[in-house]
Each structure stands twice: as structure tokens, then as C-alpha cells.
Scaffold this active site. Structure first.
Site, PDB file in Angstrom:
ATOM      1  N   HIS A  84      -5.741   3.544  32.945  1.00 40.59           N
ATOM      2  CA  HIS A  84      -5.020   1.956  32.272  1.00 40.59           C
ATOM      3  C   HIS A  84      -3.597   1.599  31.983  1.00 40.59           C
ATOM      4  O   HIS A  84      -2.893   0.786  31.465  1.00 40.59           O
ATOM      5  CB  HIS A  84      -5.911   1.836  31.287  1.00 40.59           C
ATOM      6  CG  HIS A  84      -7.122   1.943  30.203  1.00 40.59           C
ATOM      7  ND1 HIS A  84      -8.234   1.340  31.007  1.00 40.59           N
ATOM      8  CD2 HIS A  84      -7.891   3.885  30.178  1.00 40.59           C
ATOM      9  CE1 HIS A  84      -9.384   2.337  30.805  1.00 40.59           C
ATOM     10  NE2 HIS A  84      -9.243   3.073  30.481  1.00 40.59           N
ATOM     11  N   SER A 133      19.351  -8.459  48.268  1.00 41.99           N
ATOM     12  CA  SER A 133      17.998  -9.605  47.977  1.00 41.99           C
ATOM     13  C   SER A 133      20.507 -11.070  48.206  1.00 41.99           C
ATOM     14  O   SER A 133      21.018 -10.905  48.198  1.00 41.99           O
ATOM     15  CB  SER A 133      18.923 -10.587  46.433  1.00 41.99           C
ATOM     16  OG  SER A 133      19.787 -11.770  45.723  1.00 41.99           O
ATOM     17  N   LYS A 154      20.705  -6.813  43.333  1.00 39.81           N
ATOM     18  CA  LYS A 154      19.390  -6.317  43.847  1.00 39.81           C
ATOM     19  C   LYS A 154      18.846  -4.676  44.896  1.00 39.81           C
ATOM     20  O   LYS A 154      19.950  -4.661  45.948  1.00 39.81           O
ATOM     21  CB  LYS A 154      18.932  -7.393  44.575  1.00 39.81           C
ATOM     22  CG  LYS A 154      18.219  -8.093  42.738  1.00 39.81           C
ATOM     23  CD  LYS A 154      17.134  -7.682  41.832  1.00 39.81           C
ATOM     24  CE  LYS A 154      15.952  -7.208  42.537  1.00 39.81           C
ATOM     25  NZ  LYS A 154      15.184  -8.673  42.782  1.00 39.81           N
ATOM     26  N   GLU A 199       6.817  -2.709  49.668  1.00 40.53           N
ATOM     27  CA  GLU A 199       5.329  -4.187  49.034  1.00 40.53           C
ATOM     28  C   GLU A 199       5.145  -4.793  50.955  1.00 40.53           C
ATOM     29  O   GLU A 199       3.797  -5.274  50.702  1.00 40.53           O
ATOM     30  CB  GLU A 199       6.823  -5.659  49.048  1.00 40.53           C
ATOM     31  CG  GLU A 199       7.113  -5.146  47.359  1.00 40.53           C
ATOM     32  CD  GLU A 199       8.191  -6.343  47.160  1.00 40.53           C
ATOM     33  OE1 GLU A 199       8.414  -6.522  47.314  1.00 40.53           O
ATOM     34  OE2 GLU A 199       9.397  -5.706  46.855  1.00 40.53           O
TER      35      GLU A 199
END
Ligand code: ARG
Length: 458
Positions: A156, A277, A283, A290
């Protein structure tokens, strides 16, 4: 350009309809298979006396020169051709004249397309299987380097019990081994030759389908000529196997994305597999992970598209089936691309063992072990479970953790507690004590690594 089948017609095909109908822009990638299949066919026709040996040699010479010219770039695909099969046949006739027109005796384009796609997929999937072995090797090596890296195991997404990073990574190795098996099985089942189905009903010529099958590396021939040209199960099987593989990659990527965040910081991706970024200078984004996670969707889409295309089709061939190629090629390309990026991405990632360990120290992940301690001292498991639950609640109220409770407090809770409780609930002990087969204990992890190595050496 006049169509090969123009004899039956009094008008040219409308330009838009012609473009709509044509598949050359995506089936041209099967040119090698189409030529190899045609060479086998010419040899068979001559061996059975259906065409002369002389015509057969001319055909083979012509096809070989076409192959060389396509490979070298001297011959480019005509975008106006209906498909790769028509393109090669008409080019052959241009080059060798009448002998070229004899090649299509005792075969049909429906056979050719069913043949070419099987041969093409067979070759491409050998590559995918090799790529999967490289991926599994990288995971095995990563596991080997991290048998001592303790991290929280989750259920979980809540910290549950300590595991080693090696154990976690090996879970994925097992999934990819099954993916390998699914693709290999599908390729094996696919390896029957449909050539000689002759559109759908077989032929009046005395052909030898086994000769062609053997020459083209098939295990056998398709047993039913209608099935031979209508079956696209093999595309669906591969698409299903690819979908499961992509789902596994996607789950792994999801973890990589999480692990790369400041919240986790369990791994650091190499700069060569991260991006920055345009506005936020600090970043470092896990774009590759992804994208792989994102591309999973299109592979599922390809599977559902082809299932849907096929579901209402009467036997035998229908033009709808031309849609098989864009779906299977897209999925195939996507899988190859994703595996080829994923493997070096994970291989070059730095494992931040200390951060994993720190995270494992939080969240009471040794609570099960504390209950097991009491069970070993004679308490029934359910009673131990309840008592430890209360102990955890006490710790939360008092801002402390199990391993820091003083012995007097433990003794207050149960007189079964003794000094050895501390060594029993250390993270190392929690891992080392997990002696069951398949567990996170060192012996089991080594057995898993050996299993993966055996698979790789097979
Ligand atoms: N381009 C077709 C395909 O990809 C080849 C077979 C066409 N056969 C036919 N009779 N129209 O499915």
C-alpha cells in the site's frame, strides 16, 4: 500506373482511393522476407516441374539483384505501388520479362503477406529476446552489487518490512524472465508456413509446401489453407506479451521516478539519462522513465486495435487485415526502443544505500519481527500481534521507535522480553532471519541470483 489486376476493370482507381488502399509505406520493411519467400517459391516451382529451371534461375537472379539494389539504395520503393508484394513482382517483371510473370503461379498475395509477416516478426523477436537477456543481465549485476543494501519493502506504499535492494530488483528480473518465455512461446507457435495456401482453398498444382517451409526455416506448414491466410493470432499473442512486458517496465519506471524524488532519494539517475527544466535550474528530471511509462499506453492501444479489427471478420482474408501491420510494427518498435533505453538507464543509476537504510529505520518496519520474537518465546501469534500493535502506538505517542525502548518498558509490556530483543529487531537481523525460500534473506537472494544466471547461460 496500370494495376496488375487492371484486366477486369475499365476505369483507373481514384487517386485518393489508391493512396488509401496502399500499404507500401509501412509494409516495405518486409522486403527481405518477401524476396526470400519468392526465391523459395521459384525453387519449389522448378523442383516440381511447374516452371522450367531456366525461368527459376532468371527469377532468382532478378530477385537477388532487386534485393541488392534496395539494400544499396539504388532502388527506392515506389509510393504509388499497392504494397511491397506488388512492387517487387512488377520490378522483377520489368527486369526479366516473362519469366517474372510466372513467379505468381500457385500462390497468392494473401499467402505472401501471411508468410512475410511471420518471417519478419520471427527475426525481430529474436532481437527482442537478446535485448531482454541484456536487460536481465543488468538487473542480475545490480542485484549482486546490492545484496547488503537494506531498504523498506512496501505494501500500500506504506513501509512494511525491510528487504534488500537486491531482492526488490530480482522481483523484476523474474517478471522479465517470464516475458522472455511468453515471447519465445509465441514465436514458436507462429513458426508454421502459410505459403501455398493459394488465397484460401489450396491449388490444383502439384506443389510442395514442406520444401518451402523447410527452406524458409519454418518448423512445419499451416494445416488448413483457410486458417493459414486468416490467422493473425500470432500478432495478438505478441501484442499481449508486449503489453505485459511494457506494464512491467512501466511499474519499474514508476518506482524509478519515485526513487529519484527528494522525498525518497533512493537512487540517482546518471546525467546521461536525465533532463533539466527550461525554467527551474535545480531540476533533474527522470524523463526517460516517464516516457517509457507513457509509451506503455500505445502498446495496449495496438493490442486493443487489432483485437477489435479482427473480431468481426468472416473467413478468409479481408482487407481489414492490412491494419495488422501498423499495430504490430508500432508495438514492436516501441518495445525495442523502451528496452534499449531502460537497460543502460538502470545499469548506470547510482544506488544510494544510506538513504535507503535511513528510510528503513523509520516506519516500524521491524514490528513483525518483534511479534515473531514473542512467538518464539512462547506467545501465540495473535496475542503477540496485538501487544506489538499497542507497543507501536505507545512509541508513536512518545515520539520513539521500537529499538530505542528501554528494557524496563519492554518488560512492563511482557515478561517474555529480554536483552536479546535488541539484536533480534535490528534491520540486519530482520533481513538475515528471513530464511524461507524466496525471501529477502541472503541465502535466498543468492539462490535467486544463481537462478537468473542459469537462465542467462541457458
Ligand atoms: N497489402 C495486403 C495486406 O497487407 C496484402 C494482401 C492483399 N491481398 C489482397 N487480395 N488484397 O494485407
Amino acid at each position: 500506373m496500370d494495376k496488375m489486376w487492371a484486366g477486369r476493370f475499365s476505369k483507373q482507381l481514384d487517386k485518393l482511393a489508391d493512396d488509401f488502399n496502399s500499404s507500401i509505406r509501412f509494409d516495405c520493411r518486409m522486403y527481405k522476407q518477401d524476396i526470400e519467400g519468392s526465391i523459395a517459391h521459384a525453387l519449389m516451382l522448378a523442383s516440381k516441374g511447374i516452371i522450367t529451371a531456366d525461368d527459376s534461375s532468371k527469377i532468382i537472379e532478378g530477385l537477388t539483384s532487386i534485393l541488392e539494389d534496395i539494400d544499396s539504395g539504388a532502388l527506392v520503393f515506389d509510393p504509388n505501388a499497392e504494397d511491397i508484394h506488388m512492387f517487387i513482382e512488377s520490378e522483377l517483371t520489368k527486369r526479366i520479362g516473362d519469366a517474372g510473370k510466372r513467379l505468381h503461379t500457385a500462390r497468392s498475395r494473401n499467402d505472401q503477406v501471411a508468410l512475410d509477416i511471420r518471417m519478419y516478426l520471427r527475426a525481430e523477436n529474436q532481437e527482442i529476446l537478446e535485448m531482454l537477456k541484456t536487460l536481465i543481465t543488468a538487473l542480475r549485476d545490480k542485484a549482486q552489487e546490492n545484496t547488503d543494501a537494506i531498504m523498506p519493502g512496501y505494501t500500500h506504499l506504506q513501509r512494511a518490512q525491510p528487504v534488500t535492494f537486491a531482492h526488490h530488483i530480482l522481483a523484476y528480473a523474474m517478471m522479465f524472465i517470464r516475458d522472455f518465455g511468453r515471447i519465445k512461446d509465441a514465436v514458436k507457435r507462429m513458426n508454421s508456413s502459410p505459403i501455398g495456401s493459394c488465397a484460401l482453398a489450396g491449388t490444383t498444382y502439384n506443389t510442395d509446401r514442406y520444401f518451402e517451409a523447410q527452406r524458409l526455416g519454418f518448423d512445419t506448414i499451416t494445416m488448413n489453407s483457410i486458417d493459414g491466410v486468416s490467422d493473425r493470432d500470432f500478432c495478438l499473442e505478441l501484442l499481449s506479451a508486449y503489453s505485459v512486458l511494457m506494464m512491467h517496465l512501466s511499474r519499474f519506471c514508476e518506482e524509478i521516478v519515485m526513487w529519484s524524488s527528494w522525498e525518497f532519494k533512493f537512487i540517482e539517475l546518471d546525467d546521461s539519462y536525465s533532463t533539466g527544466s527550461s525554467i527551474m535550474p535545480q531540476k533533474k528530471n527522470p524523463d526517460m522513465a516517464e516516457l517509457i511509462r507513457g509509451k506503455c499506453g500505445r502498446v495496449y492501444g495496438d493490442l486493443v486495435a487489432l483485437l477489435t479489427t479482427l473480431k468481426g471478420l468472416p473467413l478468409a482474408y479481408n482487407k481489414d487485415m492490412q491494419e495488422d501491420k501498423e499495430a504490430i510494427f508500432d508495438a514492436l518498435d516501441t518495445v525495442k526502443l523502451c528496452v534499449s533505453v531502460f537497460t543502460p538507464m538502470i545499469a548506470t543509476a547510482t544506488v544510494l544505500k544510506d538513504n535507503m537504510y535511513t528510510a528503513a529505520q523509520k516506519g516500524f518496519i521491524n514490528a513483525t519481527d518483534l511479534a515473531d520474537y514473542l512467538v518464539k518465546k512462547g506467545m501465540p501469534f495473535r496475542s503477540a500481534y496485538k501487544l506489538v500493535g499497542e507497543t507501536v502506538a505507545y512509541c508513536i505517542r512518545n515520539g520513539t521507535v521500537l529499538e530505542d525502548l528501554p528494557l524496563e518498558k519492554f518488560k512492563e509490556l511482557s515478561d517474555l522480553f529480554e536483552e536479546d530483543v535488541y539484536t533480534d529487531i535490528s534491520l540486519e537481523a530482520c533481513v538475515n532471519k528471513r530464511i524461507s525460500e524466496g525471501g529477502t534473506g541472503p541465502k535466498s537472494v543468492q539462490t535467486q541470483i544463481d537462478y537468473v544466471t542459469e537462465f542467462l547461460n541457458d
